[in-house]
Design a protein around this motif. Sequence first.
Motif, PDB file in Angstrom:
ATOM      1  N   LYS A  56       0.797  -1.226   0.000  1.00 38.96           N
ATOM      2  CA  LYS A  56       0.000   0.000   0.000  1.00 38.96           C
ATOM      3  C   LYS A  56       0.826   1.270   0.000  1.00 38.96           C
ATOM      4  CE  LYS A  56      -3.904   2.130   2.451  1.00 38.96           C
ATOM      5  NZ  LYS A  56      -4.876   1.971   3.580  1.00 38.96           N
ATOM      6  N   ARG A  57       2.001   1.256   0.639  1.00 37.93           N
ATOM      7  CA  ARG A  57       2.664   2.520   0.936  1.00 37.93           C
ATOM      8  C   ARG A  57       4.163   2.322   1.110  1.00 37.93           C
ATOM      9  NH1 ARG A  57       3.047   2.837   7.014  1.00 37.93           N
ATOM     10  NH2 ARG A  57       2.877   0.636   7.552  1.00 37.93           N
ATOM     11  N   TYR A  58       4.825   3.442   1.506  1.00 37.86           N
ATOM     12  CA  TYR A  58       6.247   3.456   1.807  1.00 37.86           C
ATOM     13  C   TYR A  58       6.430   3.893   3.265  1.00 37.86           C
ATOM     14  CZ  TYR A  58       7.205   3.185  -3.223  1.00 37.86           C
ATOM     15  OH  TYR A  58       7.264   2.781  -4.533  1.00 37.86           O
ATOM     16  N   PRO A  59       6.465   2.952   4.201  1.00 33.95           N
ATOM     17  CA  PRO A  59       6.700   3.338   5.604  1.00 33.95           C
ATOM     18  C   PRO A  59       8.054   4.029   5.751  1.00 33.95           C
ATOM     19  CG  PRO A  59       5.981   1.045   5.434  1.00 33.95           C
ATOM     20  CD  PRO A  59       6.300   1.501   4.050  1.00 33.95           C
ATOM     21  N   TYR A  60       8.119   4.999   6.651  1.00 32.20           N
ATOM     22  CA  TYR A  60       9.381   5.691   6.884  1.00 32.20           C
ATOM     23  C   TYR A  60      10.352   4.848   7.704  1.00 32.20           C
ATOM     24  CZ  TYR A  60       7.197  10.030   5.227  1.00 32.20           C
ATOM     25  OH  TYR A  60       6.578  10.989   4.465  1.00 32.20           O
ATOM     26  N   LEU A  61       9.827   3.840   8.385  1.00 32.67           N
ATOM     27  CA  LEU A  61      10.659   3.020   9.244  1.00 32.67           C
ATOM     28  C   LEU A  61      10.014   1.660   9.422  1.00 32.67           C
ATOM     29  CD1 LEU A  61      13.197   3.020  11.119  1.00 32.67           C
ATOM     30  CD2 LEU A  61      11.668   3.706  12.980  1.00 32.67           C
ATOM     31  N   CYS A  62      10.822   0.618   9.544  1.00 32.14           N
ATOM     32  CA  CYS A  62      10.316  -0.718   9.860  1.00 32.14           C
ATOM     33  C   CYS A  62      11.386  -1.460  10.651  1.00 32.14           C
ATOM     34  CB  CYS A  62       9.960  -1.488   8.596  1.00 32.14           C
ATOM     35  SG  CYS A  62       9.338  -3.145   8.956  1.00 32.14           S
ATOM     36  N   GLY A  63      11.072  -1.784  11.895  1.00 28.13           N
ATOM     37  CA  GLY A  63      12.038  -2.433  12.763  1.00 28.13           C
ATOM     38  C   GLY A  63      12.372  -3.855  12.346  1.00 28.13           C
ATOM     39  N   HIS A  64      11.328  -4.653  12.055  1.00 33.58           N
ATOM     40  CA  HIS A  64      11.604  -6.054  11.726  1.00 33.58           C
ATOM     41  C   HIS A  64      12.409  -6.161  10.427  1.00 33.58           C
ATOM     42  CE1 HIS A  64       8.417  -6.387   8.573  1.00 33.58           C
ATOM     43  NE2 HIS A  64       9.150  -7.402   8.183  1.00 33.58           N
ATOM     44  N   ALA A  65      12.132  -5.291   9.455  1.00 37.79           N
ATOM     45  CA  ALA A  65      12.868  -5.332   8.186  1.00 37.79           C
ATOM     46  C   ALA A  65      14.318  -4.909   8.383  1.00 37.79           C
ATOM     47  CB  ALA A  65      12.185  -4.448   7.154  1.00 37.79           C
ATOM     48  N   THR A  66      14.551  -3.988   9.300  1.00 38.14           N
ATOM     49  CA  THR A  66      15.928  -3.572   9.587  1.00 38.14           C
ATOM     50  C   THR A  66      16.719  -4.715  10.191  1.00 38.14           C
ATOM     51  OG1 THR A  66      15.122  -1.305   9.955  1.00 38.14           O
ATOM     52  CG2 THR A  66      17.330  -1.841  10.746  1.00 38.14           C
ATOM     53  N   ARG A 112       3.149 -10.400  11.688  1.00 41.06           N
ATOM     54  CA  ARG A 112       3.388 -11.702  12.331  1.00 41.06           C
ATOM     55  C   ARG A 112       4.389 -11.594  13.475  1.00 41.06           C
ATOM     56  NH1 ARG A 112      -0.336 -11.788   8.338  1.00 41.06           N
ATOM     57  NH2 ARG A 112      -0.603 -13.855   7.392  1.00 41.06           N
ATOM     58  N   SER A 113       5.234 -10.577  13.448  1.00 39.92           N
ATOM     59  CA  SER A 113       6.213 -10.375  14.512  1.00 39.92           C
ATOM     60  C   SER A 113       5.605  -9.483  15.588  1.00 39.92           C
ATOM     61  CB  SER A 113       7.474  -9.711  13.941  1.00 39.92           C
ATOM     62  OG  SER A 113       7.274  -8.312  13.772  1.00 39.92           O
ATOM     63  N   PRO A 114       6.349  -9.229  16.682  1.00 40.95           N
ATOM     64  CA  PRO A 114       5.843  -8.279  17.675  1.00 40.95           C
ATOM     65  C   PRO A 114       5.843  -6.833  17.163  1.00 40.95           C
ATOM     66  CG  PRO A 114       7.458  -9.775  18.648  1.00 40.95           C
ATOM     67  CD  PRO A 114       7.548  -9.948  17.158  1.00 40.95           C
ATOM     68  N   CYS A 115       6.441  -6.589  16.003  1.00 40.89           N
ATOM     69  CA  CYS A 115       6.518  -5.285  15.328  1.00 40.89           C
ATOM     70  C   CYS A 115       7.499  -4.363  16.055  1.00 40.89           C
ATOM     71  CB  CYS A 115       5.150  -4.613  15.220  1.00 40.89           C
ATOM     72  SG  CYS A 115       5.180  -3.063  14.277  1.00 40.89           S
ATOM     73  N   GLY A 116       8.555  -3.975  15.363  1.00 41.02           N
ATOM     74  CA  GLY A 116       9.565  -3.114  15.966  1.00 41.02           C
ATOM     75  C   GLY A 116       9.039  -1.741  16.316  1.00 41.02           C
ATOM     76  N   THR A 117       8.459  -1.039  15.323  1.00 40.46           N
ATOM     77  CA  THR A 117       7.919   0.292  15.605  1.00 40.46           C
ATOM     78  C   THR A 117       6.739   0.198  16.568  1.00 40.46           C
ATOM     79  OG1 THR A 117       6.632   0.103  13.555  1.00 40.46           O
ATOM     80  CG2 THR A 117       8.687   1.364  13.446  1.00 40.46           C
ATOM     81  N   GLY A 118       5.950  -0.877  16.434  1.00 39.45           N
ATOM     82  CA  GLY A 118       4.818  -1.066  17.336  1.00 39.45           C
ATOM     83  C   GLY A 118       5.243  -1.294  18.770  1.00 39.45           C
ATOM     84  N   THR A 119       6.339  -2.035  18.968  1.00 34.91           N
ATOM     85  CA  THR A 119       6.869  -2.245  20.312  1.00 34.91           C
ATOM     86  C   THR A 119       7.338  -0.929  20.917  1.00 34.91           C
ATOM     87  OG1 THR A 119       7.525  -4.518  19.797  1.00 34.91           O
ATOM     88  CG2 THR A 119       8.617  -3.463  21.656  1.00 34.91           C
ATOM     89  N   ALA A 120       8.029  -0.115  20.107  1.00 35.20           N
ATOM     90  CA  ALA A 120       8.502   1.182  20.595  1.00 35.20           C
ATOM     91  C   ALA A 120       7.338   2.092  20.949  1.00 35.20           C
ATOM     92  CB  ALA A 120       9.389   1.832  19.540  1.00 35.20           C
TER      93      ALA A 120
END
Length: 346
Positions: A96-106, A264-272
Amino acid sequence: MTPFQNVSRLFKGGNMPITTIDSHTEGESTRLIVEGLGDIPGSTMMEKMIYFKTHYDKVRCLLTKEPRGSREILAAMVTKNVTSDAAFGLIYMDAKRYPYLCGHATIGAVVTLARTGFLELEEGGNTILIDTPSGIMEARAYVAEGKVDSVAIFMVPSFVLDTNREILVEGFGRVSVDLVCTGGFFAMVDAAELGIAPVMDNKDQLVDLGMKIIDAANEQLTVVHPSRADINTVDVTEFYDSGRKDGQAQGRGMVVYGESHMDRSPCGTGTAAKLALLYHYGKIKMHQPYLNFSPLGTCFEAELVTASKIGSLDALVTRIKGRAWVTGLHQFVLDKTDPFQQGYIV
């Protein structure tokens, strides 16, 4: 005759393949673009992201939509660094989009680039700086017996913009959300107040509700980052719970975004975002270890490590530690007669 004997014929006639290395971080996939597009110009990561969006958005669609991908795929493009100390840059994208940040992908990118030899790491802890559209990010890769065992990342500062904002959600009713920013804005929903636990049995209901919350929040609320006017939409819903077990602060979450995708992960940005909100409500302290579980039961280890300011707002940096595994090497091609030139979503 091996069926792969003449594989080079796939790439004749200018049909250059796009090469990706796929991985998963605690269950959430990352499709890392490593070859086929050349250098992405730009003196900042935002300039690179805009260039990619303008010239290669069809590549995003090809890799994150069917029949080559799906709404569950998050891709990232490896770029040259834009700051002198960074090892590389990342442009993130989904269906859908271009997130500015993604923890799990990093985390996935660090593990992948270590496996390929692009990152030359030593035994023990290794500090790696990564350029992202949200700013430079520090990662630490922990190597044991020549293999990356885990990766810790220091997220960009998170801040609570507003709390207890009530929105009217189509087909559901009124929902109270807290607005938190970690790279982009989250609508945070306390699962206990909602009365629906963030577990797999409730996935379909929460994914549908999460997308409706995103739409309602953008229609009924106004969000603007204090120093980044271009960050002005709610892009993610996070359903969360939190408490203590055996003396350990911990909780579970379900993060919904993109084209009705559940992380599926705990989400990096979501955890923060979650830890920043819990701190705001006085439920956790600085440097307090926290275990954040995904709907699948995988876990990120997290803690708040530093405090700062974004404009007049208090902001917090979260350290998140997780694991990733390489799952495959892919070369994608597109025939000019293929009826699905930019993929599709069903």
